[in-house]
Design a protein around this motif. Sequence first.
Motif, PDB file in Angstrom:
ATOM      1  N   ARG A 154      29.765  44.545  40.816  1.00  0.00           N
ATOM      2  CA  ARG A 154      30.904  45.269  40.289  1.00  0.00           C
ATOM      3  C   ARG A 154      31.851  44.255  39.674  1.00  0.00           C
ATOM      4  O   ARG A 154      31.994  43.136  40.184  1.00  0.00           O
ATOM      5  CB  ARG A 154      31.581  46.046  41.419  1.00  0.00           C
ATOM      6  CG  ARG A 154      32.733  46.904  40.942  1.00  0.00           C
ATOM      7  CD  ARG A 154      33.334  47.711  42.076  1.00  0.00           C
ATOM      8  NE  ARG A 154      34.718  48.023  41.763  1.00  0.00           N
ATOM      9  CZ  ARG A 154      35.297  49.202  42.008  1.00  0.00           C
ATOM     10  NH1 ARG A 154      34.607  50.155  42.596  1.00  0.00           N
ATOM     11  NH2 ARG A 154      36.542  49.421  41.685  1.00  0.00           N
ATOM     12  N   CYS A 155      32.484  44.636  38.580  1.00  0.00           N
ATOM     13  CA  CYS A 155      33.419  43.742  37.892  1.00  0.00           C
ATOM     14  C   CYS A 155      34.457  43.205  38.879  1.00  0.00           C
ATOM     15  O   CYS A 155      34.948  43.939  39.736  1.00  0.00           O
ATOM     16  CB  CYS A 155      34.098  44.481  36.746  1.00  0.00           C
ATOM     17  SG  CYS A 155      35.257  43.472  35.827  1.00  0.00           S
ATOM     18  N   ALA A 156      34.803  41.936  38.747  1.00  0.00           N
ATOM     19  CA  ALA A 156      35.733  41.307  39.686  1.00  0.00           C
ATOM     20  C   ALA A 156      37.177  41.727  39.457  1.00  0.00           C
ATOM     21  O   ALA A 156      38.042  41.443  40.280  1.00  0.00           O
ATOM     22  CB  ALA A 156      35.619  39.784  39.576  1.00  0.00           C
ATOM     23  N   THR A 159      41.164  46.373  38.655  1.00  0.00           N
ATOM     24  CA  THR A 159      41.444  47.629  37.960  1.00  0.00           C
ATOM     25  C   THR A 159      40.253  48.121  37.151  1.00  0.00           C
ATOM     26  O   THR A 159      40.378  48.991  36.313  1.00  0.00           O
ATOM     27  CB  THR A 159      42.642  47.454  37.004  1.00  0.00           C
ATOM     28  OG1 THR A 159      42.365  46.347  36.148  1.00  0.00           O
ATOM     29  CG2 THR A 159      43.932  47.212  37.759  1.00  0.00           C
ATOM     30  N   CYS A 160      39.072  47.555  37.408  1.00  0.00           N
ATOM     31  CA  CYS A 160      37.900  47.925  36.613  1.00  0.00           C
ATOM     32  C   CYS A 160      36.738  48.221  37.549  1.00  0.00           C
ATOM     33  O   CYS A 160      36.428  47.431  38.432  1.00  0.00           O
ATOM     34  CB  CYS A 160      37.539  46.784  35.664  1.00  0.00           C
ATOM     35  SG  CYS A 160      36.011  47.058  34.752  1.00  0.00           S
ATOM     36  N   ALA A 161      36.120  49.371  37.381  1.00  0.00           N
ATOM     37  CA  ALA A 161      35.040  49.776  38.295  1.00  0.00           C
ATOM     38  C   ALA A 161      33.669  49.650  37.645  1.00  0.00           C
ATOM     39  O   ALA A 161      32.697  50.208  38.137  1.00  0.00           O
ATOM     40  CB  ALA A 161      35.277  51.210  38.755  1.00  0.00           C
ATOM     41  N   THR A 180      36.963  41.719  27.435  1.00  0.00           N
ATOM     42  CA  THR A 180      38.047  42.511  28.019  1.00  0.00           C
ATOM     43  C   THR A 180      38.476  41.884  29.345  1.00  0.00           C
ATOM     44  O   THR A 180      39.380  41.050  29.381  1.00  0.00           O
ATOM     45  CB  THR A 180      37.611  43.974  28.222  1.00  0.00           C
ATOM     46  OG1 THR A 180      36.410  44.001  28.987  1.00  0.00           O
ATOM     47  CG2 THR A 180      37.370  44.647  26.885  1.00  0.00           C
ATOM     48  N   CYS A 181      37.810  42.247  30.428  1.00  0.00           N
ATOM     49  CA  CYS A 181      38.237  41.782  31.762  1.00  0.00           C
ATOM     50  C   CYS A 181      38.190  40.261  31.881  1.00  0.00           C
ATOM     51  O   CYS A 181      39.096  39.661  32.454  1.00  0.00           O
ATOM     52  CB  CYS A 181      37.362  42.424  32.831  1.00  0.00           C
ATOM     53  SG  CYS A 181      37.681  44.193  33.003  1.00  0.00           S
ATOM     54  N   GLY A 182      37.152  39.632  31.355  1.00  0.00           N
ATOM     55  CA  GLY A 182      37.013  38.183  31.450  1.00  0.00           C
ATOM     56  C   GLY A 182      38.161  37.477  30.750  1.00  0.00           C
ATOM     57  O   GLY A 182      38.740  36.510  31.245  1.00  0.00           O
TER      58      GLY A 182
END
Length: 198
Positions: A154-156, A159-161, A180-182
């Motif tokens: 799962r993304c670390a 706020t991201c699932a 995005t998340c990275g």
Amino acid sequence: MPRFAFIGQRLWLDFVNTDHDTKAGRVDALDSFEALLAWFGAAQVLDPERVDSMQRRAAQQPAGATAALHDARRVRAALRVLAERGLRDATPALTEINRVLSRAVGARRIEPRDDGTLVRSFIPSGDAFAQLIVPIVDSAADTLVSGELARVRRCASATCARVFFDASRNGRRRWCDMRTCGNRAKATRHRKKRKTAR
Ligand SMILES: [Zn+2]
């Protein structure tokens, strides 16, 4: 932003990611049967002609289409638990997977995709609505029997699932998507560093 994200590296993980958390809360990209068909088209599981024919059939049999959508969401929920918790809590997912596989009647084929890669397709003979989900479940079954589940993450980001298969060589991929998340994580680290340097 594109309607669907294909960052999971495995078909079933991309499917799980149609229901994910954002800053605005939980977003379900599969909010109608049309959306479900659009996803199958975007994932190249169904070619455009089959998307069209399923759409016509849905107009004639709306109850069947709604049932297929609910079934797809139910399978997705079980697969999310499998992706997030792995073999610790696999029984509900295995039950769902075997439920779908036991009623799968049709022909499996290997077909070329537009980008030159190959995809396994499933041509149902029988209830086409009920069998829509078969390729997703096949994909999850492949991950299970090949021992790849330990590489599903799962993304670390809190706020991201999103979930994904970690295909990196060192097995240390943390983010669903570097763009995005990275990127956000990198920017936060950078800000913190500058603060402590001051
Ligand atoms: Zn993420």
